[in-house]
Design a protein around this motif. Structure first.
Motif, PDB file in Angstrom:
ATOM      1  N   GLU A  99      41.517 -18.958 -18.806  1.00  0.00           N
ATOM      2  CA  GLU A  99      40.582 -18.170 -18.344  1.00  0.00           C
ATOM      3  C   GLU A  99      40.935 -16.729 -17.982  1.00  0.00           C
ATOM      4  N   GLU A 100      42.216 -16.859 -17.340  1.00  0.00           N
ATOM      5  CA  GLU A 100      42.857 -15.389 -17.150  1.00  0.00           C
ATOM      6  C   GLU A 100      42.892 -14.491 -18.133  1.00  0.00           C
ATOM      7  N   LEU A 101      43.319 -14.994 -19.408  1.00  0.00           N
ATOM      8  CA  LEU A 101      43.297 -14.351 -20.637  1.00  0.00           C
ATOM      9  C   LEU A 101      41.815 -13.863 -20.928  1.00  0.00           C
ATOM     10  N   ARG A 102      40.924 -14.524 -20.978  1.00  0.00           N
ATOM     11  CA  ARG A 102      39.529 -14.238 -21.145  1.00  0.00           C
ATOM     12  C   ARG A 102      39.302 -12.934 -20.188  1.00  0.00           C
ATOM     13  N   HIS A 103      39.633 -12.992 -18.991  1.00  0.00           N
ATOM     14  CA  HIS A 103      39.265 -11.973 -18.093  1.00  0.00           C
ATOM     15  C   HIS A 103      39.780 -10.775 -18.619  1.00  0.00           C
ATOM     16  N   LEU A 104      41.075 -10.778 -19.125  1.00  0.00           N
ATOM     17  CA  LEU A 104      41.845  -9.572 -19.437  1.00  0.00           C
ATOM     18  C   LEU A 104      41.041  -9.032 -20.545  1.00  0.00           C
ATOM     19  N   LEU A 105      40.755 -10.031 -21.825  1.00  0.00           N
ATOM     20  CA  LEU A 105      40.287  -9.477 -22.783  1.00  0.00           C
ATOM     21  C   LEU A 105      38.759  -8.746 -22.465  1.00  0.00           C
ATOM     22  N   GLU A 106      38.146  -9.080 -21.395  1.00  0.00           N
ATOM     23  CA  GLU A 106      36.971  -8.568 -21.196  1.00  0.00           C
ATOM     24  C   GLU A 106      36.895  -7.163 -20.613  1.00  0.00           C
ATOM     25  N   GLU A 107      37.966  -6.806 -19.964  1.00  0.00           N
ATOM     26  CA  GLU A 107      38.252  -5.781 -19.258  1.00  0.00           C
ATOM     27  C   GLU A 107      38.189  -4.425 -20.135  1.00  0.00           C
TER      28      GLU A 107
END
Length: 122
Positions: A114-122
């Protein structure tokens, strides 16, 4: 500023310098931040500090009987250089290849995904 990779022992000393809250930092304070399992004598640490200064990673100044050190390169900058060198050397500068390798060799938690997903969306 040097872009050479640090040997593990010198990197441990740099990590200790980066962990010290106030700069410049004394040899005594650096010793307090080093891992206890190494059992390094002060002379060993002084030798490593001199090497780091000679390589351009630390600035050194004497105040009275004590020597104080200031990092010339930040931990974030050094890690960025190391990551870049790693990517070029081992992964053909491909982030997807790095991520694929990481996921196949490590257990990744749902929270980390989930943290990785948030990083990719930034």
């Amino acid at each position: 500023m040097s872009q050479k990779r640090l040997p593990d022992t010198e990197f441990l000393v740099m990590k200790a310098v980066w962990q010290c809250p106030e700069l410049p930092v004394s040899t005594h304070d650096i010793m307090k931040h080093l891992p206890n399992d190494r059992g390094w004598k002060p002379q060993t640490v002084l030798t490593l500090l001199k090497r780091l200064a000679d390589k351009g990673f630390l600035e050194s100044e004497r105040k009275g009987k004590e020597r104080f050190y200031t990092p010339i390169i930040s931990e974030a900058d050094y890690l960025a250089i190391e990551t870049d060198n790693f990517m070029k050397r081992y992964k053909g500068n491909s982030i997807s290849s790095l991520v694929r390798t990481f996921f196949t060799s490590n257990d990744v938690s749902a929270e980390e995904l989930e943290e990785l997903r948030h990083l990719l969306e930034e």
